[in-house]
Design an enzyme around this catalytic site. Structure first.
Site, PDB file in Angstrom:
ATOM      1  N   GLY A 172     -44.866  20.786 -62.206  1.00  0.00           N
ATOM      2  CA  GLY A 172     -44.858  22.109 -62.890  1.00  0.00           C
ATOM      3  C   GLY A 172     -45.719  23.027 -62.541  1.00  0.00           C
ATOM      4  N   GLU A 176     -45.471  14.580 -60.854  1.00  0.00           N
ATOM      5  CA  GLU A 176     -44.158  14.915 -60.199  1.00  0.00           C
ATOM      6  C   GLU A 176     -44.185  16.127 -59.662  1.00  0.00           C
ATOM      7  OE1 GLU A 176     -41.813  13.666 -63.438  1.00  0.00           O
ATOM      8  OE2 GLU A 176     -42.400  11.578 -63.378  1.00  0.00           O
ATOM      9  N   PRO A 177     -44.900  16.525 -58.760  1.00  0.00           N
ATOM     10  CA  PRO A 177     -44.619  17.972 -58.090  1.00  0.00           C
ATOM     11  C   PRO A 177     -43.275  18.007 -57.313  1.00  0.00           C
ATOM     12  CG  PRO A 177     -46.192  16.742 -56.970  1.00  0.00           C
ATOM     13  CD  PRO A 177     -45.753  15.917 -57.994  1.00  0.00           C
ATOM     14  N   GLY A 178     -42.657  19.274 -57.321  1.00  0.00           N
ATOM     15  CA  GLY A 178     -41.498  19.508 -56.413  1.00  0.00           C
ATOM     16  C   GLY A 178     -41.758  20.834 -55.848  1.00  0.00           C
ATOM     17  N   ARG A 222     -31.451  31.580 -57.127  1.00  0.00           N
ATOM     18  CA  ARG A 222     -32.399  31.653 -58.022  1.00  0.00           C
ATOM     19  C   ARG A 222     -32.398  33.207 -58.525  1.00  0.00           C
ATOM     20  NH1 ARG A 222     -37.179  31.324 -56.811  1.00  0.00           N
ATOM     21  NH2 ARG A 222     -38.136  30.481 -58.845  1.00  0.00           N
ATOM     22  N   TYR A 274     -32.464  33.059 -62.320  1.00  0.00           N
ATOM     23  CA  TYR A 274     -33.480  33.441 -63.018  1.00  0.00           C
ATOM     24  C   TYR A 274     -34.279  34.883 -63.069  1.00  0.00           C
ATOM     25  CZ  TYR A 274     -33.346  28.093 -62.537  1.00  0.00           C
ATOM     26  OH  TYR A 274     -33.046  26.811 -62.490  1.00  0.00           O
ATOM     27  N   CYS A 282     -18.360  38.246 -54.229  1.00  0.00           N
ATOM     28  CA  CYS A 282     -17.645  39.392 -55.044  1.00  0.00           C
ATOM     29  C   CYS A 282     -18.284  39.275 -56.442  1.00  0.00           C
ATOM     30  CB  CYS A 282     -16.016  39.348 -55.233  1.00  0.00           C
ATOM     31  SG  CYS A 282     -15.463  39.954 -53.531  1.00  0.00           S
ATOM     32  N   TYR A 329     -35.331  24.483 -54.779  1.00  0.00           N
ATOM     33  CA  TYR A 329     -34.509  24.851 -55.646  1.00  0.00           C
ATOM     34  C   TYR A 329     -33.443  25.849 -54.678  1.00  0.00           C
ATOM     35  CZ  TYR A 329     -37.126  22.367 -59.202  1.00  0.00           C
ATOM     36  OH  TYR A 329     -38.006  21.407 -59.630  1.00  0.00           O
TER      37      TYR A 329
END
Length: 421
Positions: free
Chosen positions: A239, A275-277, A314, A318, A346, A375
């Protein structure tokens, strides 16, 4: 820090010019820097030095086999959330002893797959899941190592769609019921309780919510040990955010995070898992695209590019910001133009940025969307029958295509027209 810098007016990925890759593979494409991936992993690993720990890369951020293998060779574990990700992790050479299986909807088939292939632990998120895992493990004559994901009801003040630690979120069990659930887990013959899991959200730029959650975990550890449970691992989730805009305040350093973890949890004698991504992969990748047209409207100019929302969702999903830079460095002092940057899909939502000031661009010019290594490709689709874009990995002065662009024949062959049509 990343390794996408201008040199002699050309945007480079380490020692390779991005326009050279574009000429070789076409646009759009994703490009990842091995040096940046390596640096970010090592910063996190070093941040926890002196504490028994494992950095598990969150594969949902970027599951390309080459990326996962690179990190695995550095000593990373992985955090998976599906049977498909588990298979990818094993295909990339990650041993089962370094794989953590998270996610709220694990099926019995996925549980069986992981128990057969090897697993470090399951992060169990509900009582029904716990009972299902117990049944599968007993059928197989094994015990499944588990950490129960507790929801500490901490609002991380992040985006609504990536907040996971509040009481109304779908993840984990309420921390107020943890002792009851752990007591139930200890009575199931197919389970071995090994730790506690917590994860409060993504793209956090303040350590305070982490510390608030981890203090609750420390209190829970003491209570569970007093109840007789052997709590020896604490999975702290991921996170920690990255700077998507240069103008934004810098997120906390990994070293600051590590110092906080030691201060809050260091006297418990537990192995720490993180658990970093995004923090590892985000700024290690760019999406390169080419301008198709510059359209002049009555009130706006539109930069129509060959990348679209199906390639990088994204911004549409978001409202996310990605810095956009030209592959040819702007001449100092040139007056900027203001563009809405849009793709060819479109949908009005196929918009990457609005009213973005850039040096003047024309059809055929190329741009890079920065901070696209997490992501990006993993969330891509073939909407509008657009082929998935290739992924490229750079290391020093060499590059390789690590996922090819499918051709239209490949795409069409996936469909079947029944004989009766």
């Amino acid at each position: 820090m990343d390794h996408f810098l201008y040199r002699d007016g050309r945007l480079m990925a380490e020692d390779v010019a991005l326009d050279e890759i574009a000429a070789a593979v076409g646009t759009p494409f994703y490009c990842y820097s091995a040096a940046t991936l390596t640096r970010h992993f090592r910063l996190l690993d070093e941040a926890l030095a002196g504490t028994e720990h494992l950095v598990c890369f969150a594969m949902k951020a970027n599951s390309n086999l080459a990326v996962v293998k690179l990190l695995g060779d550095l000593g990373a574990g992985v955090d998976v959330v599906s049977g498909g990700e588990y298979r990818r992790a094993r295909a990339a050479g990650i041993p089962g002893a370094r794989i953590v299986f998270s996610g709220v909807g694990k099926t019995k088939a996925e549980m069986r797959l992981a128990l057969e292939g090897g697993i470090r632990q399951f992060n169990v998120e509900s009582e029904p899941e716990m009972l299902a895992l117990d049944a599968v493990a007993r059928e197989m004559g094994v015990r499944a190592p588990v950490a129960v994901r507790v929801n500490p009801d901490v609002d991380a003040k992040t985006h609504e769609k990536i907040s996971t630690g509040r009481k109304e979120d779908k993840f984990g069990i309420p921390i107020s019921r943890a002792r009851e659930v752990y007591r139930e887990a200890a009575g199931l013959a197919g389970l071995e309780v090994v730790g506690i899991d917590v994860h409060i959200g993504s793209q956090l730029t303040d350590l305070a919510p982490f510390e608030q959650a981890y203090r609750k975990v420390a209190e829970l550890t003491a209570m569970l040990r007093a109840d007789g449970h052997d709590i020896r691992r604490l999975d702290l989730g991921g996170g920690l955010g990255i700077p998507y805009q240069k103008s934004n305040a810098a997120p906390p350093l990994p070293s600051d995070f590590g110092e906080m973890v030691r201060r809050v949890l260091g006297d418990l004698g537990c192995e720490i898992e993180i658990e970093p991504g995004r923090l590892i992969a985000g700024n290690a990748g760019v999406l390169v695209s080419e301008v198709i047209y510059v359209k002049h409207g009555e009130e706006r100019q539109f930069l129509i590019v060959d990348a679209a929302m199906n390639d990088l969702i994204r911004p549409a999903m978001y409202g996310a910001h990605h810095d956009v830079v030209p592959l040819v460095e702007a001449v100092p002092g040139v007056e900027a133009e203001v563009y809405d940057i849009v793709g060819p899909v479109c949908e009005s939502g196929d918009t990457f940025a609005k009213q973005r000031a850039l040096a003047p661009l024309a059809a055929g010019d190329r741009i890079a969307f920065r901070s696209a290594g997490a992501y990006g490709a993993v969330m891509a689709s073939e909407y509008n029958s657009r082929p998935l874009v290739p992924e490229v990995l750079v290391s020093g002065d060499q590059f390789a295509v690590i996922r090819a662009r499918p051709d239209f024949d490949e795409m069409l062959k996936r469909d079947t027209i029944p004989e009766w049509l």
